[in-house]
Design a protein around this motif. Structure first.
Motif, PDB file in Angstrom:
ATOM      1  N   THR A   1       0.831  -1.201   0.000  1.00  0.00           N
ATOM      2  CA  THR A   1       0.000   0.000   0.000  1.00  0.00           C
ATOM      3  C   THR A   1       0.869   1.255   0.000  1.00  0.00           C
ATOM      4  O   THR A   1       0.629   2.193  -0.772  1.00  0.00           O
ATOM      5  CB  THR A   1      -0.944   0.011   1.224  1.00  0.00           C
ATOM      6  OG1 THR A   1      -1.754  -1.167   1.177  1.00  0.00           O
ATOM      7  CG2 THR A   1      -1.824   1.239   1.239  1.00  0.00           C
ATOM      8  N   LEU A   2       1.898   1.266   0.842  1.00  0.00           N
ATOM      9  CA  LEU A   2       2.805   2.417   0.886  1.00  0.00           C
ATOM     10  C   LEU A   2       3.552   2.580  -0.434  1.00  0.00           C
ATOM     11  O   LEU A   2       3.770   3.709  -0.897  1.00  0.00           O
ATOM     12  CB  LEU A   2       3.784   2.287   2.052  1.00  0.00           C
ATOM     13  CG  LEU A   2       3.172   2.422   3.449  1.00  0.00           C
ATOM     14  CD1 LEU A   2       4.221   2.121   4.512  1.00  0.00           C
ATOM     15  CD2 LEU A   2       2.555   3.792   3.645  1.00  0.00           C
ATOM     16  N   ALA A   3       3.936   1.489  -1.066  1.00  0.00           N
ATOM     17  CA  ALA A   3       4.624   1.560  -2.353  1.00  0.00           C
ATOM     18  C   ALA A   3       3.714   2.146  -3.426  1.00  0.00           C
ATOM     19  O   ALA A   3       4.135   2.990  -4.227  1.00  0.00           O
ATOM     20  CB  ALA A   3       5.123   0.180  -2.763  1.00  0.00           C
ATOM     21  N   VAL A   4       2.457   1.717  -3.457  1.00  0.00           N
ATOM     22  CA  VAL A   4       1.498   2.252  -4.437  1.00  0.00           C
ATOM     23  C   VAL A   4       1.273   3.741  -4.192  1.00  0.00           C
ATOM     24  O   VAL A   4       1.279   4.544  -5.135  1.00  0.00           O
ATOM     25  CB  VAL A   4       0.161   1.468  -4.388  1.00  0.00           C
ATOM     26  CG1 VAL A   4      -0.938   2.179  -5.154  1.00  0.00           C
ATOM     27  CG2 VAL A   4       0.376   0.058  -4.927  1.00  0.00           C
ATOM     28  N   LEU A   5       1.106   4.132  -2.933  1.00  0.00           N
ATOM     29  CA  LEU A   5       0.909   5.550  -2.621  1.00  0.00           C
ATOM     30  C   LEU A   5       2.131   6.385  -3.008  1.00  0.00           C
ATOM     31  O   LEU A   5       2.001   7.490  -3.543  1.00  0.00           O
ATOM     32  CB  LEU A   5       0.581   5.729  -1.135  1.00  0.00           C
ATOM     33  CG  LEU A   5      -0.776   5.190  -0.676  1.00  0.00           C
ATOM     34  CD1 LEU A   5      -0.901   5.294   0.840  1.00  0.00           C
ATOM     35  CD2 LEU A   5      -1.909   5.927  -1.377  1.00  0.00           C
ATOM     36  N   ALA A   6       3.315   5.874  -2.750  1.00  0.00           N
ATOM     37  CA  ALA A   6       4.539   6.590  -3.123  1.00  0.00           C
ATOM     38  C   ALA A   6       4.649   6.716  -4.635  1.00  0.00           C
ATOM     39  O   ALA A   6       5.011   7.779  -5.156  1.00  0.00           O
ATOM     40  CB  ALA A   6       5.764   5.874  -2.555  1.00  0.00           C
ATOM     41  N   PHE A   7       4.323   5.652  -5.356  1.00  0.00           N
ATOM     42  CA  PHE A   7       4.367   5.693  -6.815  1.00  0.00           C
ATOM     43  C   PHE A   7       3.378   6.716  -7.359  1.00  0.00           C
ATOM     44  O   PHE A   7       3.707   7.497  -8.255  1.00  0.00           O
ATOM     45  CB  PHE A   7       4.076   4.301  -7.390  1.00  0.00           C
ATOM     46  CG  PHE A   7       4.110   4.257  -8.881  1.00  0.00           C
ATOM     47  CD1 PHE A   7       5.319   4.303  -9.563  1.00  0.00           C
ATOM     48  CD2 PHE A   7       2.931   4.199  -9.622  1.00  0.00           C
ATOM     49  CE1 PHE A   7       5.362   4.269 -10.946  1.00  0.00           C
ATOM     50  CE2 PHE A   7       2.963   4.168 -11.004  1.00  0.00           C
ATOM     51  CZ  PHE A   7       4.176   4.202 -11.670  1.00  0.00           C
ATOM     52  N   ARG A   8       2.173   6.741  -6.825  1.00  0.00           N
ATOM     53  CA  ARG A   8       1.165   7.723  -7.256  1.00  0.00           C
ATOM     54  C   ARG A   8       1.632   9.146  -6.975  1.00  0.00           C
ATOM     55  O   ARG A   8       1.433  10.038  -7.797  1.00  0.00           O
ATOM     56  CB  ARG A   8      -0.173   7.471  -6.573  1.00  0.00           C
ATOM     57  CG  ARG A   8      -0.916   6.299  -7.118  1.00  0.00           C
ATOM     58  CD  ARG A   8      -2.273   6.173  -6.474  1.00  0.00           C
ATOM     59  NE  ARG A   8      -2.985   5.017  -6.988  1.00  0.00           N
ATOM     60  CZ  ARG A   8      -4.088   4.545  -6.472  1.00  0.00           C
ATOM     61  NH1 ARG A   8      -4.620   5.129  -5.391  1.00  0.00           N
ATOM     62  NH2 ARG A   8      -4.680   3.510  -6.996  1.00  0.00           N
ATOM     63  N   ALA A   9       2.218   9.350  -5.805  1.00  0.00           N
ATOM     64  CA  ALA A   9       2.705  10.693  -5.451  1.00  0.00           C
ATOM     65  C   ALA A   9       3.819  11.122  -6.414  1.00  0.00           C
ATOM     66  O   ALA A   9       3.829  12.260  -6.885  1.00  0.00           O
ATOM     67  CB  ALA A   9       3.207  10.723  -4.014  1.00  0.00           C
ATOM     68  N   LEU A  10       4.733  10.221  -6.734  1.00  0.00           N
ATOM     69  CA  LEU A  10       5.806  10.539  -7.665  1.00  0.00           C
ATOM     70  C   LEU A  10       5.273  10.783  -9.069  1.00  0.00           C
ATOM     71  O   LEU A  10       5.746  11.681  -9.793  1.00  0.00           O
ATOM     72  CB  LEU A  10       6.853   9.432  -7.698  1.00  0.00           C
ATOM     73  CG  LEU A  10       7.738   9.318  -6.446  1.00  0.00           C
ATOM     74  CD1 LEU A  10       8.610   8.062  -6.558  1.00  0.00           C
ATOM     75  CD2 LEU A  10       8.592  10.557  -6.272  1.00  0.00           C
ATOM     76  N   ALA A  11       4.280  10.002  -9.477  1.00  0.00           N
ATOM     77  CA  ALA A  11       3.677  10.161 -10.803  1.00  0.00           C
ATOM     78  C   ALA A  11       2.968  11.522 -10.922  1.00  0.00           C
ATOM     79  O   ALA A  11       3.050  12.182 -11.935  1.00  0.00           O
ATOM     80  CB  ALA A  11       2.713   9.025 -11.103  1.00  0.00           C
ATOM     81  N   SER A  12       2.282  11.942  -9.861  1.00  0.00           N
ATOM     82  CA  SER A  12       1.579  13.230  -9.908  1.00  0.00           C
ATOM     83  C   SER A  12       2.558  14.398  -9.910  1.00  0.00           C
ATOM     84  O   SER A  12       2.331  15.415 -10.559  1.00  0.00           O
ATOM     85  CB  SER A  12       0.574  13.360  -8.758  1.00  0.00           C
ATOM     86  OG  SER A  12       1.245  13.485  -7.528  1.00  0.00           O
ATOM     87  N   VAL A  13       3.676  14.258  -9.195  1.00  0.00           N
ATOM     88  CA  VAL A  13       4.707  15.304  -9.197  1.00  0.00           C
ATOM     89  C   VAL A  13       5.350  15.385 -10.578  1.00  0.00           C
ATOM     90  O   VAL A  13       5.590  16.458 -11.110  1.00  0.00           O
ATOM     91  CB  VAL A  13       5.764  15.043  -8.102  1.00  0.00           C
ATOM     92  CG1 VAL A  13       6.978  15.940  -8.278  1.00  0.00           C
ATOM     93  CG2 VAL A  13       5.164  15.243  -6.732  1.00  0.00           C
ATOM     94  N   GLY A  14       5.591  14.226 -11.197  1.00  0.00           N
ATOM     95  CA  GLY A  14       6.206  14.182 -12.514  1.00  0.00           C
ATOM     96  C   GLY A  14       5.301  14.756 -13.599  1.00  0.00           C
ATOM     97  O   GLY A  14       5.766  15.409 -14.529  1.00  0.00           O
ATOM     98  N   SER A  15       3.994  14.558 -13.493  1.00  0.00           N
ATOM     99  CA  SER A  15       3.072  15.063 -14.508  1.00  0.00           C
ATOM    100  C   SER A  15       2.855  16.570 -14.360  1.00  0.00           C
ATOM    101  O   SER A  15       2.490  17.253 -15.321  1.00  0.00           O
ATOM    102  CB  SER A  15       1.739  14.319 -14.441  1.00  0.00           C
ATOM    103  OG  SER A  15       1.064  14.623 -13.217  1.00  0.00           O
ATOM    104  N   GLN A  16       3.089  17.129 -13.182  1.00  0.00           N
ATOM    105  CA  GLN A  16       2.928  18.569 -12.967  1.00  0.00           C
ATOM    106  C   GLN A  16       4.153  19.347 -13.447  1.00  0.00           C
ATOM    107  O   GLN A  16       4.081  20.539 -13.681  1.00  0.00           O
ATOM    108  CB  GLN A  16       2.693  18.876 -11.479  1.00  0.00           C
ATOM    109  CG  GLN A  16       1.346  18.365 -10.999  1.00  0.00           C
ATOM    110  CD  GLN A  16       1.172  18.574  -9.501  1.00  0.00           C
ATOM    111  OE1 GLN A  16       2.073  19.066  -8.840  1.00  0.00           O
ATOM    112  NE2 GLN A  16       0.004  18.200  -9.000  1.00  0.00           N
ATOM    113  N   ALA A  17       5.281  18.686 -13.583  1.00  0.00           N
ATOM    114  CA  ALA A  17       6.513  19.391 -13.966  1.00  0.00           C
ATOM    115  C   ALA A  17       6.618  19.630 -15.420  1.00  0.00           C
ATOM    116  O   ALA A  17       6.033  19.544 -16.308  1.00  0.00           O
ATOM    117  CB  ALA A  17       7.733  18.606 -13.513  1.00  0.00           C
TER     118      ALA A  17
END
Length: 164
Positions: free
Chosen positions: A148-164
């Motif tokens: 669960t923590l890995a999925v949440l971390a991946f989602r957080a990184l993906a959202s940061v990457g798409s905003q840049a």
């Protein structure tokens, strides 16, 4: 592998029991520290980075091998292996693991499990099944939390990457 009924089980080898008791004492409580605290050679070995905890686990495996020879059930043996494995795994963590090694005393626990099994095999088997079930539930919960923590971390990184 069939087990002999409790009433026809051969008597325990007193010399083997004395030997594992002595080894557990040496590994867990043979050294008196100021203030009355007792540790053993297992805790001191654990201070050696990289190999100390595994060396202690290797020495602890002798008690498990004697338990096999004395006819301990699979459940009791699994619990004994779990005690040593937990001590080696947590013991690998610097400082915290060394404190855990001194407090957990897997060898003393394993000798007590062996003695309980030899005195009342069916009761020790039931208690060990409950312990193994509890460990399995705990491991599944930790695995689920980690995923669960890995999925949440991946989602957080993906959202940061798409905003840049």
């Amino acid at each position: 592998m069939s087990r002999l009924p409790d009433s026809t089980r051969p008597p325990a080898d007193p010399a083997a029991l004395d030997q594992v008791r002595g080894l557990a004492r040496q590994l867990d409580t043979s050294i008196r520290l100021p203030g009355g605290l007792r540790i053993g050679w297992d805790a001191l070995l654990g201070l050696i980075p990289g190999v100390g905890d595994w060396a202690g686990a290797l020495l602890s495996s002798y008690i498990i091998l004697q338990a096999v020879r004395l006819g301990a059930s699979r459940e009791v043996l699994l619990r004994m292996v779990g005690n040593v494995g937990l001590e080696a795994l947590v013991g690998a963590v610097p400082f915290l693991g060394d404190v855990f090694d001194a407090a957990w005393r897997a060898n003393t626990r394993n000798v007590r499990l062996l003695e309980e099994h030899l005195a009342a095999p069916s009761a020790a088997r039931r208690a060990s099944r409950a312990w193994v079930l509890g460990i399995v539930v705990l491991l599944v919960a930790l695995l689920t939390l980690g995923m669960t923590l890995a999925v949440l971390a991946f989602r957080a990184l993906a959202s940061v990457g798409s905003q840049a």
